[in-house]
Motif scaffolding. Sequence first.
Motif, PDB file in Angstrom:
ATOM      1  N   MET A  67       0.849  -1.185   0.000  1.00 37.99           N
ATOM      2  CA  MET A  67       0.000   0.000   0.000  1.00 37.99           C
ATOM      3  C   MET A  67       0.892   1.246   0.000  1.00 37.99           C
ATOM      4  N   GLU A  68       0.375   2.340  -0.495  1.00 38.02           N
ATOM      5  CA  GLU A  68       1.138   3.587  -0.481  1.00 38.02           C
ATOM      6  C   GLU A  68       1.498   3.992   0.951  1.00 38.02           C
ATOM      7  N   ASN A  69       0.667   3.605   1.901  1.00 34.81           N
ATOM      8  CA  ASN A  69       0.905   3.927   3.312  1.00 34.81           C
ATOM      9  C   ASN A  69       1.759   2.885   4.030  1.00 34.81           C
ATOM     10  N   ALA A  70       2.326   1.943   3.292  1.00 34.16           N
ATOM     11  CA  ALA A  70       3.111   0.859   3.890  1.00 34.16           C
ATOM     12  C   ALA A  70       4.432   1.355   4.460  1.00 34.16           C
ATOM     13  N   GLN A  71       5.010   0.537   5.353  1.00 38.41           N
ATOM     14  CA  GLN A  71       6.374   0.771   5.812  1.00 38.41           C
ATOM     15  C   GLN A  71       7.304   0.793   4.593  1.00 38.41           C
ATOM     16  N   GLU A  72       8.339   1.615   4.641  1.00 33.96           N
ATOM     17  CA  GLU A  72       9.223   1.782   3.478  1.00 33.96           C
ATOM     18  C   GLU A  72       9.838   0.461   3.014  1.00 33.96           C
ATOM     19  N   ILE A  73      10.238  -0.390   3.953  1.00 32.70           N
ATOM     20  CA  ILE A  73      10.864  -1.660   3.569  1.00 32.70           C
ATOM     21  C   ILE A  73       9.874  -2.553   2.834  1.00 32.70           C
ATOM     22  N   VAL A  74       8.594  -2.415   3.155  1.00 30.40           N
ATOM     23  CA  VAL A  74       7.564  -3.194   2.473  1.00 30.40           C
ATOM     24  C   VAL A  74       7.421  -2.706   1.031  1.00 30.40           C
ATOM     25  N   LYS A  75       7.409  -1.401   0.856  1.00 28.77           N
ATOM     26  CA  LYS A  75       7.306  -0.850  -0.503  1.00 28.77           C
ATOM     27  C   LYS A  75       8.525  -1.220  -1.351  1.00 28.77           C
ATOM     28  N   GLU A  76       9.679  -1.213  -0.728  1.00 30.27           N
ATOM     29  CA  GLU A  76      10.903  -1.571  -1.446  1.00 30.27           C
ATOM     30  C   GLU A  76      10.898  -3.037  -1.881  1.00 30.27           C
ATOM     31  N   SER A  77      10.212  -3.886  -1.139  1.00 27.02           N
ATOM     32  CA  SER A  77      10.194  -5.325  -1.422  1.00 27.02           C
ATOM     33  C   SER A  77       9.074  -5.734  -2.369  1.00 27.02           C
ATOM     34  N   ALA A  78       8.143  -4.839  -2.638  1.00 27.05           N
ATOM     35  CA  ALA A  78       6.949  -5.176  -3.428  1.00 27.05           C
ATOM     36  C   ALA A  78       7.211  -5.091  -4.929  1.00 27.05           C
ATOM     37  N   ASP A  79       6.383  -5.815  -5.676  1.00 19.12           N
ATOM     38  CA  ASP A  79       6.409  -5.721  -7.139  1.00 19.12           C
ATOM     39  C   ASP A  79       5.641  -4.490  -7.614  1.00 19.12           C
ATOM     40  N   TYR A  80       4.701  -4.063  -6.783  1.00 23.77           N
ATOM     41  CA  TYR A  80       3.825  -2.956  -7.181  1.00 23.77           C
ATOM     42  C   TYR A  80       3.381  -2.213  -5.925  1.00 23.77           C
ATOM     43  N   VAL A  81       3.338  -0.887  -6.017  1.00 23.19           N
ATOM     44  CA  VAL A  81       2.819  -0.069  -4.924  1.00 23.19           C
ATOM     45  C   VAL A  81       1.508   0.546  -5.389  1.00 23.19           C
ATOM     46  N   THR A  82       0.429   0.209  -4.684  1.00 26.02           N
ATOM     47  CA  THR A  82      -0.892   0.721  -5.049  1.00 26.02           C
ATOM     48  C   THR A  82      -1.210   1.975  -4.240  1.00 26.02           C
ATOM     49  N   LYS A  83      -2.402   2.487  -4.405  1.00 21.52           N
ATOM     50  CA  LYS A  83      -2.822   3.654  -3.649  1.00 21.52           C
ATOM     51  C   LYS A  83      -3.019   3.283  -2.181  1.00 21.52           C
ATOM     52  N   SER A  84      -3.232   4.265  -1.342  1.00 21.68           N
ATOM     53  CA  SER A  84      -3.303   4.021   0.093  1.00 21.68           C
ATOM     54  C   SER A  84      -4.614   3.333   0.490  1.00 21.68           C
ATOM     55  N   ASN A  85      -4.642   2.880   1.730  1.00 24.85           N
ATOM     56  CA  ASN A  85      -5.861   2.254   2.258  1.00 24.85           C
ATOM     57  C   ASN A  85      -7.000   3.256   2.386  1.00 24.85           C
ATOM     58  N   ASP A  86      -6.693   4.546   2.375  1.00 25.66           N
ATOM     59  CA  ASP A  86      -7.745   5.569   2.419  1.00 25.66           C
ATOM     60  C   ASP A  86      -8.171   6.011   1.024  1.00 25.66           C
ATOM     61  N   ASP A  87      -7.580   5.390   0.003  1.00 27.25           N
ATOM     62  CA  ASP A  87      -7.904   5.748  -1.377  1.00 27.25           C
ATOM     63  C   ASP A  87      -8.252   4.499  -2.183  1.00 27.25           C
ATOM     64  N   ASP A  88      -8.851   3.522  -1.504  1.00 23.86           N
ATOM     65  CA  ASP A  88      -9.301   2.282  -2.151  1.00 23.86           C
ATOM     66  C   ASP A  88      -8.189   1.600  -2.947  1.00 23.86           C
ATOM     67  N   GLY A  89      -7.018   1.504  -2.317  1.00 25.20           N
ATOM     68  CA  GLY A  89      -5.887   0.873  -2.997  1.00 25.20           C
ATOM     69  C   GLY A  89      -6.150  -0.546  -3.453  1.00 25.20           C
ATOM     70  N   ILE A  90      -6.966  -1.292  -2.708  1.00 29.77           N
ATOM     71  CA  ILE A  90      -7.268  -2.673  -3.083  1.00 29.77           C
ATOM     72  C   ILE A  90      -8.103  -2.731  -4.357  1.00 29.77           C
ATOM     73  N   VAL A  91      -8.985  -1.774  -4.535  1.00 29.04           N
ATOM     74  CA  VAL A  91      -9.788  -1.714  -5.760  1.00 29.04           C
ATOM     75  C   VAL A  91      -8.873  -1.596  -6.976  1.00 29.04           C
ATOM     76  N   HIS A  92      -7.855  -0.773  -6.882  1.00 27.56           N
ATOM     77  CA  HIS A  92      -6.932  -0.581  -7.996  1.00 27.56           C
ATOM     78  C   HIS A  92      -6.152  -1.862  -8.298  1.00 27.56           C
ATOM     79  N   VAL A  93      -5.816  -2.607  -7.265  1.00 25.64           N
ATOM     80  CA  VAL A  93      -5.139  -3.899  -7.458  1.00 25.64           C
ATOM     81  C   VAL A  93      -6.046  -4.873  -8.201  1.00 25.64           C
TER      82      VAL A  93
END
Length: 274
Positions: free
Chosen positions: A236-262
């Motif tokens: 998620m865009e609001n994730a811990q930095e190490i999580v974002k660095e490890s991900a294949d894709y960074v979506t929008k935040s949990n307050d912006d329906d990031g799961i819908v975009h996934v």
Amino acid sequence: MERKMLVLDIDGTLTNSKKEITSKTKEAIIKLQKNGHIVVIASGRPTAGIIDIADELELDVYGGFVLSYNGAKITSWRTNEVVYQQVLPAKYIRILYDFAKENNVGLVTYEDECVVTGTRHDKYMEHEAKINGIRIKDVAPFPDYVNFNVNKCLMTAEPEKALEVENKLNEMYGNELSIYRSEPFFVEIMPQNVDKAATLDVLVNMLGLNKENTICCGDGFNDLSMIKYAGIGVAMENAQEIVKESADYVTKSNDDDGIVHVIEKFIFNEKKAV
């Protein structure tokens, strides 16, 4: 369309800052289940703290699963059957209690719809009870009371102290238990080799699926393993930095329906999810 498995952490991922699932997110999740895909809730929460969310998403109707206690237990939501679990060896209950007392940190485990503790309350322990919708039960002596199967213990402390506790426990018991922080103030203690990825792999094989068709979404430290495991690991865009660095894709935040975009991008391949 190949059958896919969408795996969702709850806090900071599926739910917004108000701890709610938005109508848009719920609609998208119901839609993908109606199309034959599988939804799995994977959370550090106890099973009792996931019931309302799993029911709201109709996992019982569509055959979804709940991975609770950071993966120490898998429950089929359609049958309410525990299809897999691991428990802490009983000897560690007293060891962890003594450690918590010596280091002046909180310690809890879970019984039915209660957070059970034998240590002082702190705001993080209160937070754990509140987000799960369960009460705190004080018991004494804690090691004698906890004579039932335990999937997870949780230590609570200020973030700097929690990091120190995590490191100390790993030095002492890292070869015997799974120990890591799920939040800066939560130190999770589980049976050896238990994390979201290890348990998800059990479920994937149980269902005869291909792990390349798994999409795992999270924001916290305890989501790292499944994000690295997944065919597509999403932070998620609001994730811990190490999580974002490890991900294949960074979506929008949990307050912006990031799961819908996934869901739109990786399951229904809709162009608007860029």
